[in-house]
Write an enzyme that holds these catalytic residues in place. Structure first.
Site, PDB file in Angstrom:
ATOM      1  N   ASP A   1       0.822  -1.214   0.000  1.00 44.40           N
ATOM      2  CA  ASP A   1       0.000   0.000   0.000  1.00 44.40           C
ATOM      3  C   ASP A   1       0.854   1.260   0.000  1.00 44.40           C
ATOM      4  O   ASP A   1       0.510   2.245  -0.662  1.00 44.40           O
ATOM      5  CB  ASP A   1      -0.936   0.004   1.213  1.00 44.40           C
ATOM      6  CG  ASP A   1      -2.166  -0.873   1.005  1.00 44.40           C
ATOM      7  OD1 ASP A   1      -2.572  -1.071  -0.142  1.00 44.40           O
ATOM      8  OD2 ASP A   1      -2.717  -1.360   2.007  1.00 44.40           O
TER       9      ASP A   1
ATOM     10  N   GLU B   1      -4.286  10.238   4.809  1.00 40.48           N
ATOM     11  CA  GLU B   1      -4.601  11.196   5.852  1.00 40.48           C
ATOM     12  C   GLU B   1      -3.435  12.135   6.123  1.00 40.48           C
ATOM     13  O   GLU B   1      -2.281  11.810   5.848  1.00 40.48           O
ATOM     14  CB  GLU B   1      -4.979  10.501   7.171  1.00 40.48           C
ATOM     15  CG  GLU B   1      -3.820   9.951   7.985  1.00 40.48           C
ATOM     16  CD  GLU B   1      -3.240   8.659   7.480  1.00 40.48           C
ATOM     17  OE1 GLU B   1      -1.993   8.558   7.398  1.00 40.48           O
ATOM     18  OE2 GLU B   1      -4.015   7.752   7.157  1.00 40.48           O
TER      19      GLU B   1
ATOM     20  N   ASP C   1      -3.757  13.044  21.799  1.00 38.51           N
ATOM     21  CA  ASP C   1      -2.553  12.680  21.063  1.00 38.51           C
ATOM     22  C   ASP C   1      -2.427  13.417  19.734  1.00 38.51           C
ATOM     23  O   ASP C   1      -1.398  13.319  19.074  1.00 38.51           O
ATOM     24  CB  ASP C   1      -2.531  11.170  20.798  1.00 38.51           C
ATOM     25  CG  ASP C   1      -2.232  10.373  22.061  1.00 38.51           C
ATOM     26  OD1 ASP C   1      -1.829  10.994  23.065  1.00 38.51           O
ATOM     27  OD2 ASP C   1      -2.412   9.147  22.051  1.00 38.51           O
TER      28      ASP C   1
ATOM     29  N   ALA D   1      -7.242   6.227  10.472  1.00 38.94           N
ATOM     30  CA  ALA D   1      -8.466   6.841  10.998  1.00 38.94           C
ATOM     31  C   ALA D   1      -9.388   5.810  11.636  1.00 38.94           C
ATOM     32  O   ALA D   1     -10.042   6.082  12.649  1.00 38.94           O
ATOM     33  CB  ALA D   1      -9.200   7.582   9.877  1.00 38.94           C
TER      34      ALA D   1
END
Length: 293
Positions: free
Chosen positions: A37, A101, A130, A144
């Site tokens: 990926d 993201e 965080d 996410a």
């Protein structure tokens, strides 16, 4: 769409493609990426042409349309192109690009970050924890999701802001993809960074702006429902068991289904050729494969 020619920088992939009748040349309309990926994401961040991901055998790459060993069947597959959101984060004149993201995180683990979220100039909330993620629909099944975000259809035109371990229990927020997201008043005991897809990193300076800067084009495989409709009952049973209980080894499928090992092997081959299941090396026992939908 059918794929007949590609460009790739992988000699391993090029050799297999040429062997099975796919032309490989510079400037081809499709870019083929061989890898995981992270390799497919790297291409999507910069490439304007459609990107076809092909994973090594046994590697579960969610963005890959097929595995290397499926290349001989490539002419039988039908593909489509999904436009995926490309994000850009900017702070202090530096920029980072992301397909999955943009993460706002402290340089030191387990260090609180305080920040304020603004969308199109309007205040939304203050939080501390965080950090936070600004995720695309493609990224909603990655970092996410583990941070508590929702799974979003990859065709949706939205972005999701997901607080990471929010001390104030702020929930994820979903916005139209064309909004401008600002992270202001960021405070922490250590430096804070904006990180695109886990690799492109810039230091937070004063204010951070995250916005959509166009789209990338990901090639995905269309499941052949016509072939699925013509499957024998044993294959349909195996498919249902894998969907409900997978990943499973062939022996486990045989035990759950009551089918003979030979019938299970035949059913798995039919399902694989129809693009309805795929196999990976069992991470707990590298001597065997497990199957998943």
């Amino acid at each position: 769409m059918k794929i007949t020619e590609v460009e790739t920088d992988s000699t391993t992939l090029a050799e297999v493609l040429v062997k099975h009748g796919i032309e490989v040349r510079k400037g081809a309309p499709v870019v083929a990426v061989y890898g995981r990926d992270r390799d497919i994401l790297r291409a999507l961040r910069v490439e304007e042409r459609p990107v076809l991901g092909i994973s090594p055998p046994g590697v579960d790459a969610k963005l890959a349309a097929l595995e290397l060993r499926e290349v001989p069947l490539l002419a039988e597959f039908v593909f489509e192109i999904i436009d995926v959101i490309r994000l850009e984060a900017e702070s202090g004149g530096q920029r980072a690009t992301a397909i999955n993201e943009v993460a706002l995180l402290s340089a030191e683990p387990a260090t609180f970050v305080r920040y304020s979220l603004y969308v199109d100039g309007a205040f939304v909330f203050n939080d501390m924890g965080d950090g936070c993620l600004i995720s695309t629909p493609i990224g909603s099944t990655a970092y996410a999701l583990s941070a508590g975000g929702a799974v979003i259809n990859p065709r949706a035109h939205v972005v999701e802001v997901v607080p990471v371990n929010s001390a104030l229990r702020k929930p994820p927020h979903v916005f139209p993809s064309d909004v401008v997201i600002e992270l202001r008043d960021v405070k922490s005991r250590s430096d804070v960074y904006l990180i695109g897809d886990g690799v492109e990193k810039i230091k937070y300076r004063g204010v951070a702006v995250v916005r959509k800067v166009g789209t990338a084009r990901l090639v995905t495989r269309v499941q052949n429902f016509q072939q699925a409709a013509g499957l024998p009952p044993s294959a349909l049973l195996v498919k249902k068991i894998i969907e409900e209980r997978g990943p499973l080894a062939a022996s486990e499928i045989a035990a759950l289904s009551g089918l003979s090992p030979r019938t299970v092997r035949y059913a798995l081959e039919r399902l694989r050729k129809a693009g309805l299941v795929k196999s990976i090396i069992d991470p707990t026992d590298p001597r065997r494969k497990v199957y998943m939908a």
